[in-house]
Design a protein around this motif. Structure first.
Motif, PDB file in Angstrom:
ATOM      1  N   LEU A  20       0.834  -1.206   0.000  1.00 54.65           N
ATOM      2  CA  LEU A  20       0.000   0.000   0.000  1.00 54.65           C
ATOM      3  C   LEU A  20       0.872   1.260   0.000  1.00 54.65           C
ATOM      4  O   LEU A  20       0.588   2.229  -0.719  1.00 54.65           O
ATOM      5  CB  LEU A  20      -0.927   0.001   1.221  1.00 54.65           C
ATOM      6  CG  LEU A  20      -1.949  -1.130   1.264  1.00 54.65           C
ATOM      7  CD1 LEU A  20      -2.819  -1.020   2.512  1.00 54.65           C
ATOM      8  CD2 LEU A  20      -2.813  -1.132   0.014  1.00 54.65           C
ATOM      9  N   GLU A  21       1.949   1.239   0.773  1.00 53.76           N
ATOM     10  CA  GLU A  21       2.846   2.405   0.803  1.00 53.76           C
ATOM     11  C   GLU A  21       3.436   2.657  -0.581  1.00 53.76           C
ATOM     12  O   GLU A  21       3.510   3.784  -1.055  1.00 53.76           O
ATOM     13  CB  GLU A  21       3.997   2.176   1.793  1.00 53.76           C
ATOM     14  CG  GLU A  21       3.595   2.108   3.246  1.00 53.76           C
ATOM     15  CD  GLU A  21       3.656   0.693   3.761  1.00 53.76           C
ATOM     16  OE1 GLU A  21       3.010  -0.180   3.144  1.00 53.76           O
ATOM     17  OE2 GLU A  21       4.306   0.444   4.783  1.00 53.76           O
ATOM     18  N   PHE A  22       3.877   1.564  -1.201  1.00 55.19           N
ATOM     19  CA  PHE A  22       4.501   1.668  -2.521  1.00 55.19           C
ATOM     20  C   PHE A  22       3.502   2.247  -3.533  1.00 55.19           C
ATOM     21  O   PHE A  22       3.856   3.114  -4.341  1.00 55.19           O
ATOM     22  CB  PHE A  22       4.984   0.279  -2.946  1.00 55.19           C
ATOM     23  CG  PHE A  22       5.695   0.248  -4.266  1.00 55.19           C
ATOM     24  CD1 PHE A  22       6.851   0.984  -4.468  1.00 55.19           C
ATOM     25  CD2 PHE A  22       5.212  -0.532  -5.305  1.00 55.19           C
ATOM     26  CE1 PHE A  22       7.520   0.952  -5.680  1.00 55.19           C
ATOM     27  CE2 PHE A  22       5.867  -0.570  -6.522  1.00 55.19           C
ATOM     28  CZ  PHE A  22       7.017   0.176  -6.713  1.00 55.19           C
ATOM     29  N   ALA A  23       2.245   1.781  -3.459  1.00 52.20           N
ATOM     30  CA  ALA A  23       1.228   2.282  -4.386  1.00 52.20           C
ATOM     31  C   ALA A  23       1.029   3.786  -4.200  1.00 52.20           C
ATOM     32  O   ALA A  23       0.915   4.536  -5.175  1.00 52.20           O
ATOM     33  CB  ALA A  23      -0.087   1.537  -4.166  1.00 52.20           C
ATOM     34  N   LEU A  24       1.003   4.234  -2.946  1.00 50.51           N
ATOM     35  CA  LEU A  24       0.814   5.664  -2.686  1.00 50.51           C
ATOM     36  C   LEU A  24       2.008   6.466  -3.190  1.00 50.51           C
ATOM     37  O   LEU A  24       1.856   7.535  -3.801  1.00 50.51           O
ATOM     38  CB  LEU A  24       0.607   5.919  -1.198  1.00 50.51           C
ATOM     39  CG  LEU A  24      -0.782   5.597  -0.647  1.00 50.51           C
ATOM     40  CD1 LEU A  24      -0.855   5.933   0.837  1.00 50.51           C
ATOM     41  CD2 LEU A  24      -1.862   6.351  -1.414  1.00 50.51           C
TER      42      LEU A  24
ATOM     43  N   PRO B 173       4.448  12.067  -1.252  1.00 48.19           N
ATOM     44  CA  PRO B 173       5.825  12.100  -0.769  1.00 48.19           C
ATOM     45  C   PRO B 173       6.012  11.144   0.405  1.00 48.19           C
ATOM     46  O   PRO B 173       5.070  10.919   1.182  1.00 48.19           O
ATOM     47  CB  PRO B 173       6.025  13.544  -0.306  1.00 48.19           C
ATOM     48  CG  PRO B 173       4.775  14.276  -0.615  1.00 48.19           C
ATOM     49  CD  PRO B 173       3.730  13.328  -1.047  1.00 48.19           C
ATOM     50  N   ALA B 174       7.206  10.571   0.519  1.00 49.14           N
ATOM     51  CA  ALA B 174       7.463   9.569   1.557  1.00 49.14           C
ATOM     52  C   ALA B 174       7.050  10.051   2.942  1.00 49.14           C
ATOM     53  O   ALA B 174       6.489   9.292   3.728  1.00 49.14           O
ATOM     54  CB  ALA B 174       8.956   9.205   1.550  1.00 49.14           C
ATOM     55  N   SER B 175       7.284  11.337   3.221  1.00 48.43           N
ATOM     56  CA  SER B 175       7.000  11.846   4.563  1.00 48.43           C
ATOM     57  C   SER B 175       5.501  11.844   4.872  1.00 48.43           C
ATOM     58  O   SER B 175       5.105  11.886   6.029  1.00 48.43           O
ATOM     59  CB  SER B 175       7.557  13.260   4.695  1.00 48.43           C
ATOM     60  OG  SER B 175       7.001  14.075   3.682  1.00 48.43           O
ATOM     61  N   GLU B 176       4.652  11.802   3.837  1.00 49.54           N
ATOM     62  CA  GLU B 176       3.210  11.880   4.089  1.00 49.54           C
ATOM     63  C   GLU B 176       2.499  10.553   3.891  1.00 49.54           C
ATOM     64  O   GLU B 176       1.270  10.472   4.008  1.00 49.54           O
ATOM     65  CB  GLU B 176       2.582  12.920   3.149  1.00 49.54           C
ATOM     66  CG  GLU B 176       2.936  14.344   3.523  1.00 49.54           C
ATOM     67  CD  GLU B 176       2.579  15.328   2.408  1.00 49.54           C
ATOM     68  OE1 GLU B 176       1.622  15.036   1.660  1.00 49.54           O
ATOM     69  OE2 GLU B 176       3.269  16.345   2.279  1.00 49.54           O
ATOM     70  N   VAL B 177       3.245   9.491   3.572  1.00 44.35           N
ATOM     71  CA  VAL B 177       2.604   8.222   3.224  1.00 44.35           C
ATOM     72  C   VAL B 177       1.726   7.707   4.368  1.00 44.35           C
ATOM     73  O   VAL B 177       0.556   7.382   4.176  1.00 44.35           O
ATOM     74  CB  VAL B 177       3.661   7.172   2.834  1.00 44.35           C
ATOM     75  CG1 VAL B 177       3.058   5.777   2.848  1.00 44.35           C
ATOM     76  CG2 VAL B 177       4.197   7.480   1.451  1.00 44.35           C
TER      77      VAL B 177
ATOM     78  N   GLY C  16      -7.187   7.803   1.927  1.00 45.28           N
ATOM     79  CA  GLY C  16      -5.833   7.390   1.569  1.00 45.28           C
ATOM     80  C   GLY C  16      -5.775   5.912   1.236  1.00 45.28           C
ATOM     81  O   GLY C  16      -5.126   5.498   0.271  1.00 45.28           O
ATOM     82  N   VAL C  17      -6.504   5.088   2.052  1.00 45.71           N
ATOM     83  CA  VAL C  17      -6.528   3.643   1.789  1.00 45.71           C
ATOM     84  C   VAL C  17      -7.200   3.385   0.446  1.00 45.71           C
ATOM     85  O   VAL C  17      -6.704   2.604  -0.377  1.00 45.71           O
ATOM     86  CB  VAL C  17      -7.262   2.911   2.934  1.00 45.71           C
ATOM     87  CG1 VAL C  17      -7.367   1.428   2.638  1.00 45.71           C
ATOM     88  CG2 VAL C  17      -6.537   3.132   4.250  1.00 45.71           C
TER      89      VAL C  17
ATOM     90  N   ASN D 252      14.240   8.726  -2.732  1.00 48.65           N
ATOM     91  CA  ASN D 252      12.819   8.697  -2.400  1.00 48.65           C
ATOM     92  C   ASN D 252      12.565   7.399  -1.647  1.00 48.65           C
ATOM     93  O   ASN D 252      12.131   6.404  -2.205  1.00 48.65           O
ATOM     94  CB  ASN D 252      11.982   8.769  -3.683  1.00 48.65           C
ATOM     95  CG  ASN D 252      10.497   8.770  -3.388  1.00 48.65           C
ATOM     96  OD1 ASN D 252      10.081   9.153  -2.296  1.00 48.65           O
ATOM     97  ND2 ASN D 252       9.698   8.329  -4.358  1.00 48.65           N
ATOM     98  N   ALA D 253      12.903   7.422  -0.349  1.00 46.85           N
ATOM     99  CA  ALA D 253      12.819   6.202   0.448  1.00 46.85           C
ATOM    100  C   ALA D 253      11.919   6.426   1.648  1.00 46.85           C
ATOM    101  O   ALA D 253      11.776   7.538   2.135  1.00 46.85           O
ATOM    102  CB  ALA D 253      14.213   5.792   0.909  1.00 46.85           C
TER     103      ALA D 253
END
Lengths: 357, 414
Positions: free
Chosen positions: A171-175, A181-185, A194-195, A330-331
């Motif tokens: 799910l994180e990867f899809a977002l 942005p990583a900080s807002e995932v 978001g889901v 972008n991690a």
């Protein structure tokens, strides 16, 4: 002569059996092999304590069952960070006193030497690994995938995709591929919208996904030509590419990294030896030894002061580690607290999504 | 006179009494013979199933670690607003959870109902020993979520170890904050649909098995001995091969770059881009399970067909029946016990199948057993037990139907 050989072997076997064997449960494949070569064998050589490696798809599952059934047969388990925290809270793991951890080779106190978060109440980090995606370089001429978004672009890069069957890291990867942005995932994923957004992104490639469960599968799927790209644990791809010469290329954009932890299940038959093993394996040298077998980053600063070389004697490990600054563009650090809370809920939603046609 | 009429044995005991004694001895001896089997059945079958059924309605993850809160819930009816006493009980329970490392378990139990409560418990338990009265304000300060009525409703429900909540979830229902029952959102419904799919797929597999097995079994039963034996070995050989080996061989055959697709491309039946998707989907599950379960259909059919005298069919033909009529009215009815046995066997095995759909089922070829495994993986034993119990009930209902329609005494396994 032959008789003495048999006799001495039998006696040696007896001697080993009489002593406590430290049984380590890990994830098998290239990773299990790296731990066997980097931790188990040198530990036995240094202390004389025999060690045994056992494989599992995810050691967190069997140890919980073992502790509940009061029948613990292993001494050390290799766990994902969120699982180590969850099981510690549930009283399934022994508490590990950080005082047993040796100082760094340069003399730095252990707790200053480890990266932040690498030592928890019940577990100690062995390495930092990442979920990345990799593609088969022979399948693309001209443009090659370079971003997380490319993984979801089936018009530009046609072909099947391998994805781990489960909500975590998917799910994180899809977002991230959808531009979050990583900080807002995790903030995004904490809201119902978001889901929905993550699942909507997955919907765009649902028909093209081949699901995998064990870490050894993605290199196999890529090698068989079943998929043209797949999410995977970065070390498995590294080993297939460098040690076996497979034409696989990792895309670091959108990587999700976390600590892998050694922990001791409550009631482990050889707790003292297990503590010794963990202290040894997570020492400066122990962490370096494992990192010579698979491209997962050591969690001690002192392990990285000298360059790490792969066991082929020539490949420099640094560019292949998730923690290398060049790979961190972008991690995302996997949100252990988030998954401890949301694992059940999001996986149920994931299962329902998966089963719906 | 009566004494004379009484029959006695040679040693003078009344015959009736001696007979009863002899029979009782025989019965005891018989019992002694079946005793190992009886114990085996009790320990390996009845006890585990009983335990599983118990697990499906029993979960003390929360109730065992929150005794004071449990007492408060018992004293106050469901509509009571949580007061200071309730929060004091909660604070005391949280402190003891922290001391005994039970916060995770307790939080997990509530987390099944309300997501994000697990860390609420573990975090608050860490702070619990520093809390001072008034506890209501103190706990709300730790996290305002403690004021959520839905959370209190969930804790009240979980304060009894016995619950039907897991069956509710297994039927895609949930409890609302006020305790009433509603269906879960459409995008979370899964179990009922999956139960239906499991039964439909199992039925399809059973029918396919029957269609393939019938001619094979007939051939086996009618061929000369030497050829029949060879054919029998071909049937039994895969039966003796490991399930995993057979499943992975099918993967090699069916996958996109696999043997069958390569062959079809080579002979020009399909284009390179039009490779068939026969694995990692429902099709894969059906093909592989049909193959794996086929011997369970062939063997009962064969054993029944073997003893059907060929003279009946010859008599029918000589009386003017066509070959179709002979088959339909003479041969087929005689094979029914075998058909019934094979179908029941294959269907029941298919309903509980796990490893094959897990390996070749992809996303849409999963069966209910794969979700049972999912919950076992996450240590949610109660949920896994509830789903298993529902599967068990489903199979028992079908068995009962089967008994009514076909008759279980007509079953013939060999």
């Amino acid at each position: 002569m032959k008789k003495t050989l048999i006799l001495s072997t039998a006696l040696a076997g007896f001697a080993v059996a009489a002593q406590a064997d430290v049984t380590v449960m890990s994830w098998g494949g290239a990773y299990g092999a790296a731990q066997t070569e980097g931790h188990l064998k040198p530990f036995t050589a240094a202390t004389g304590i025999a060690t045994v490696m056992v494989d599992s798809d995810n050691p967190a599952t069997p140890i919980k069952a073992m502790v509940e059934a009061n029948n613990v047969t292993i001494d050390v388990a290799s766990l994902e960070y969120a699982d180590a925290i969850r099981l510690c809270d549930e009283g399934v793991l022994e508490v590990i006193d950080p005082a047993i951890l040796p100082p760094g080779a340069d003399g730095t106190a252990a707790m200053d030497d480890f990266l932040p978060g690498a030592v928890t109440e019940c577990a100690v980090s062995t390495d930092i690994w990442a979920t990345v995606y990799a593609y088969d370089t022979t399948k693309f001429t001209g443009d090659v995938p370079t971003t997380a978004a490319d993984f979801f672009d089936t018009t530009k890069f046609p072909g099947k995709r391998g994805v781990r069957k489960g909500a975590k890291a998917v799910l994180e990867f899809a977002l991230m591929a959808d531009g979050v942005p990583a900080s807002e995932v995790y903030a995004t994923l904490s809201t119902p919208e978001g889901v929905d957004r993550a699942f909507a992104k997955l919907d765009t490639i649902k028909a093209d996904i081949v699901w995998w469960e064990a870490g050894a599968q993605p290199p196999q799927l890529l090698a068989d030509g079943e998929v043209v790209m797949s999410t995977a644990y970065n070390g498995r791809i590294f080993n297939a590419a460098v040690a076996e010469g497979k034409p696989f290329q990792i895309v670091w954009d959108g990587q999700i990294y976390e600590n892998e932890m050694y922990a001791i299940p409550k009631g482990a038959p050889n707790k003292e030896e297990a503590l010794q093993f963990i202290a040894y394996a997570t020492s400066t040298e122990g962490l370096r030894q494992q990192a010579q077998w698979i491209s997962y980053g050591p969690a001690r600063k002192s392990s990285l002061t000298e360059p790490l070389i792969f066991n082929d004697g020539k490949t420099e490990m640094a560019p292949h580690l998730p923690t290398n600054p060049a790979n961190m563009g972008n991690a995302l650090e996997s949100g252990s607290e988030f998954w401890v809370d949301r694992d059940a809920e999001l996986n149920e939603r994931f299962n329902a999504w998966l089963a719906a046609n | 006179m009566a004494d004379v009429a009484l029959l006695t044995t040679s040693d003078g005991r009344p015959l009736a009494q001696a007979l009863v004694q002899a029979q009782a001895r025989a019965r005891r001896r018989a019992l002694f013979l079946v005793l190992p089997l009886l114990l085996f059945v009790i320990f390996s079958f009845i006890l585990p199933i009983g335990q599983m059924l118990h697990r499906s309605v029993y979960n003390d993850g929360f109730s065992a670690s929150a005794p004071q809160l449990g007492a408060w819930f018992a004293q106050n009816p469901a509509s009571t607003e949580p007061d200071e006493a309730a929060f004091a009980a909660l604070a005391a329970d949280l402190a003891s959870m922290q001391a005994n490392r039970l916060a995770g378990e307790a939080g997990t139990r509530i987390n099944y109902v309300i997501p994000e409560t697990r860390s609420l418990f573990t975090r608050s338990a860490r702070d619990a020993k520093n809390l001072t009265p008034p506890f209501k304000a103190a706990l709300l300060e730790v996290d305002p979520k403690w004021g959520d009525p839905a959370l209190w409703q969930a804790m009240r429900a979980a304060s009894s170890a016995y619950t039907l909540d897991f069956y509710l979830v297994s039927a895609d229902f949930q409890r609302t904050a006020d305790g009433s029952i509603e269906r879960v959102d459409e995008n979370r419904q899964i179990y009922i649909a999956l139960f239906v799919k499991t039964f439909i797929l199992s039925a399809i597999i059973t029918v396919l098995c029957l269609l393939i097995a019938f001619p094979v079994a007939h051939l086996l039963a009618t061929l000369p001995m030497a050829k029949a034996n060879l054919l029998m070995i071909l049937v039994l050989l895969p039966f003796w091969t490991s399930l995993l080996v057979r499943t992975t061989s099918w993967m090699a055959l069916l996958q996109g770059e696999g043997v069958i697709n390569d062959l079809l491309v080579w002979i020009g039946a399909i284009t390179e881009d039009g490779r068939l998707r026969m694995i990692n989907n429902q099709t894969g599950t059906i093909i592989v399970m049909t193959h794996i379960l086929l011997p369970f259909m062939i063997l009962p059919l064969y054993s029944v067909m073997k003893v059907i005298p060929p003279s009946y069919a010859r008599a029918a033909r000589s009386l003017g029946a066509t070959s179709w009529t002979t088959f339909r009215r003479i041969y087929l009815p005689q094979t029914l016990p075998g058909v019934a046995a094979g179908s029941l066997l294959v269907f029941i095995l298919a309903v509980g199948y796990y490893i094959t759909p897990a390996l070749v089922g992809g996303a849409d070829g999963q069966l209910i057993s794969n979700l049972i495994d999912f919950h076992m993986d996450r240590s949610n034993w109660s949920m896994a037990a509830a789903l298993s119990a529902m599967l068990l009930v489903g199979v028992l209902i079908l068995y009962w139907l089967y008994d009514r329609l076909v008759g279980i005494d007509r079953l013939k396994l060999g």
